[in-house]
Design an enzyme around this catalytic site. Sequence first.
Site, PDB file in Angstrom:
ATOM      1  N   GLU A  81      -5.146 -46.831  -9.103  1.00  0.00           N
ATOM      2  CA  GLU A  81      -4.376 -47.226  -7.783  1.00  0.00           C
ATOM      3  C   GLU A  81      -5.098 -46.982  -6.555  1.00  0.00           C
ATOM      4  OE1 GLU A  81       0.232 -47.392  -5.862  1.00  0.00           O
ATOM      5  OE2 GLU A  81      -0.638 -45.474  -7.318  1.00  0.00           O
ATOM      6  N   HIS A  82      -5.256 -45.557  -6.294  1.00  0.00           N
ATOM      7  CA  HIS A  82      -5.905 -45.162  -5.152  1.00  0.00           C
ATOM      8  C   HIS A  82      -7.344 -44.506  -5.586  1.00  0.00           C
ATOM      9  CE1 HIS A  82      -1.421 -44.783  -4.303  1.00  0.00           C
ATOM     10  NE2 HIS A  82      -2.121 -45.241  -3.476  1.00  0.00           N
TER      11      HIS A  82
END
Length: 429
Positions: free
Chosen positions: A324-325
Amino acid sequence: MEIVCEDFQKVLTKIKLLRENANIIEETVQRSVREIVQNVRESRDEALFFYTKKFDGVEIKDVRVSEEEIKQASMFVESSFLEALQEAKKNIISYHEKQKRQSMFDCTSKGIIRGQIIRPLENIGVYVPGGTASYPSSVLMNVLPAKLAGVKKIVMVTPPRAGGIDPHILVAASLAGVDEIYMIGGAQAIAALAYGTESIPKVDKIVGPGNLYVALAKREVYGIVNIDMIAGPSEIVVIADETGNAKYIAADLLSQAEHDERATAICITTNIELAKEVEKEIERQLETLPRSEIARESINRNGAIFIVPSIDEALQLSNEIAPEHLELHIKEPMNALAYVKHAGSIFLGPYAPEPLGDYLAGPNHVLPTSGTARFFSPLSVDDFVKKSSFLSYTEEALRDVKHHIVELANKEGLHAHAKAIQIRFGEEE
């Protein structure tokens, strides 16, 4: 936090096991979610009130938040909060404005016209979490792109607390331009938006992050309405070389770990000494975190530091994870950007920490998780529009290509398709 010095495939196996364990939990919860959704579909408001009392411990008779309550909310928030919200709104709008696209068409000399019309969705539902933490930033991130797209009606749902809804959420909703707000949360809120009840209108699309029940409810109603994505627990991968700052890296890993016990925080580094420093820093910083219990459980369950021989291999591993990040704490991070294939949002250098993207910079913080960054994208203006194609042919233009259409239709055994072309030129048989 475990420091792992193993080969590429063993590391991938460890990560795969983490995600499979999460899926086992999902299968158990899905049955409960399915029952909630069905009950709301059948009993509507009655089911909403029942589940709100059961899960939130709040007895309500009217789920709609009044205009007066929304106006009064501003009296209970700090001016500094309002200033921060205004700055975030400005940046989110300036970033997402550049995503807007226009309808298009082309035409030829023979009178062929083809095109695409882009229209906003008529109404959407936004879910805003309200469990162990309150997220006014999620209001802005979900609502402002929809407003820019031209959505006519935006409905927001958020779980009630004793005494009502967090005024910071209400102020953010007012600032973003939400049309209606309802005190309802969990899987029951998603079901209400999908099917409609006496109090809550049916919408065309549901967006916004939530807990596991919310995510699985969105999966359950997909097809009845559209959804943004099935968001799982938060994730961060930090790639670091010897230039990495252990304090910064530890803080960034913990910024995701504090979200949820099921969150994943991974550091991939080429430097064993940095790995040891990060491990020490995590322990030190955990001591002072208000949400240390959640963060510690997340780190113990789903956290790891992987040692790899090169940044190239670190990037390869990150692409397999599709986080996601992704943070790049390396020399010349911009040069590595071209080699990042799969990540929801990418943060370059020591002064672009993940919370910058969560709150203020402008790019959306609603991001694909659980490896779905391989094929899903961050929430954007595109999520709030739909497209229709159109075409127009002259008689001459159709005559020129009719034999191709007839050939293809007959090959597929769809003879009525062929006849629909032939009949226009007196070729009925």
